[in-house]
Design an enzyme around this catalytic site. Structure first.
Site, short mmCIF file in Angstrom:
data_model
loop_
_atom_site.label_atom_id
_atom_site.label_comp_id
_atom_site.label_asym_id
_atom_site.label_seq_id
_atom_site.Cartn_x
_atom_site.Cartn_y
_atom_site.Cartn_z
N HIS A 1 7.09 2.85 -6.88
CA HIS A 1 5.92 2.12 -6.37
C HIS A 1 5.98 2.00 -4.85
CE1 HIS A 1 4.58 1.29 -10.38
NE2 HIS A 1 5.64 0.54 -10.69
N SER B 1 -8.60 5.89 -18.59
CA SER B 1 -7.90 4.60 -18.72
C SER B 1 -8.73 3.39 -18.26
CB SER B 1 -6.58 4.65 -17.95
OG SER B 1 -5.70 5.60 -18.53
N TRP C 1 8.49 9.37 -11.18
CA TRP C 1 9.04 9.92 -9.93
C TRP C 1 10.39 9.29 -9.65
CZ3 TRP C 1 10.61 7.95 -5.26
CH2 TRP C 1 10.73 8.84 -4.18
N TRP D 1 -0.88 -5.93 -17.07
CA TRP D 1 -0.14 -7.17 -17.28
C TRP D 1 0.82 -7.04 -18.45
CZ3 TRP D 1 -0.34 -10.67 -13.56
CH2 TRP D 1 -1.48 -10.74 -12.75
N ASP E 1 -1.03 7.75 -10.69
CA ASP E 1 -0.10 7.67 -11.81
C ASP E 1 1.17 8.47 -11.51
OD1 ASP E 1 0.82 6.92 -14.27
OD2 ASP E 1 -0.43 8.30 -15.42
N LEU F 1 -14.71 4.70 6.89
CA LEU F 1 -14.31 4.93 5.51
C LEU F 1 -14.30 3.59 4.80
CD1 LEU F 1 -12.93 6.84 3.29
CD2 LEU F 1 -10.76 5.93 4.14
N ARG G 1 -6.83 11.23 -18.99
CA ARG G 1 -7.74 10.19 -19.48
C ARG G 1 -8.13 9.31 -18.30
NH1 ARG G 1 -2.71 9.05 -21.88
NH2 ARG G 1 -1.59 7.33 -20.87
#
Length: 260
Positions: free
Chosen positions: A45, A201, A33, A77, A28, A139, A199
């Site tokens: 992003h 979410s 930013w 969305w 988040d 991983l 939270r």
């Protein structure tokens, strides 16, 4: 039904190590930013992809076996259409650019979520990347895309009922857990959310039952190996009781030769 050797933390006390076996992150703060730098939200992003690379590398170096990233929720969305479109294109470009690198580094790539609303080209790219990396074991990187915890539980219930309708009303926790989207992974030991919100979410509602929660004000594009180390250090200070008393935890640690 998905076969899984992993146990539920509400049924069995899992082994606890100094390094989380599975870390789940809500990434988040990309938009904030960007705004702080007088840039469009989409720039945040793009910068966030670099943070993803850094955290994947840091997890491998620290011996984390599973990393799950919440990239796009079923509620996202509702965002502006141009931002959603950019995110989809960013996902495609990143996948095209990174999949070979993931494979070369021994990373298994998985995507969980309802992909029905995604472009068929993107879905094909996802499935091809999953197939290419399926045998890798260093991983397991899972990206949650168009994912919601309630969706996950409901699709598991529906799949379970379709598979075994005569047992309706008598399903067990193990039955349902085996149908969840991430039945191939252990439950997260550590959940991290960047950006200051506290939270979960609608993320991994079932799987986070006994995860340790770490919230940080650091915005995702600024989250790096040092920030990850702070989260792991916080995790190590937690007493993971799983319903027991502190005394029981300490006695169990002494019995196994470990420090609580």
């Amino acid at each position: 039904m998905t076969e899984s050797s992993f146990v539920s933390s509400t049924r069995v006390i899992p082994e606890v190590g100094g390094v989380p076996r599975h870390i789940a992150i809500i990434m988040d703060g990309n938009g904030r930013w960007a705004r702080k730098r007088l840039m469009p939200r989409v720039a945040g992003h793009s910068r966030g992809v670099e943070a993803v690379r850094a955290v994947i590398r840091a997890c491998m170096e620290r011996g984390v076996g599973y990393l799950t990233l919440f990239a796009f929720s079923s509620e996202n969305w509702r965002r502006p259409a141009d931002e959603v479109s950019f995110l989809m294109q960013l996902f495609m470009r990143s996948l095209q650019k990174e999949v070979d690198r993931l494979h070369q580094n021994g990373i298994r790539f998985r995507v969980v979520g309802d992909l029905a609303r995604f472009d068929t080209k993107l879905v094909d790219m996802i499935r091809n990347a999953e197939a290419l990396t399926a045998a890798n074991e260093r991983l397991t990187l899972t990206v949650a895309a168009n994912y919601g915890g309630r969706w996950d539980i409901m699709q598991a219930v529906n799949r379970l009922h379709a598979r075994d309708p005569q047992r309706a009303g008598a399903y067990t926790e193990e039955d349902l857990a085996a149908e969840l989207a991430m039945a191939y992974a252990p439950e997260p030991d550590l959940f991290i959310r960047t950006g200051g919100e506290q939270r979960i979410s609608n993320f991994l509602l079932w799987q986070l039952a006994y995860a340790e929660l770490h919230f940080t004000d650091t915005l995702w594009p600024d989250f790096d190996a040092a920030a990850l180390d702070l989260a792991i250090a916080s995790y190590r200070k937690r007493e993971r009781r799983f319903g027991r008393t502190s005394e029981q935890v300490q006695q169990a640690a002494l019995g196994s030769g470990k420090h609580a």
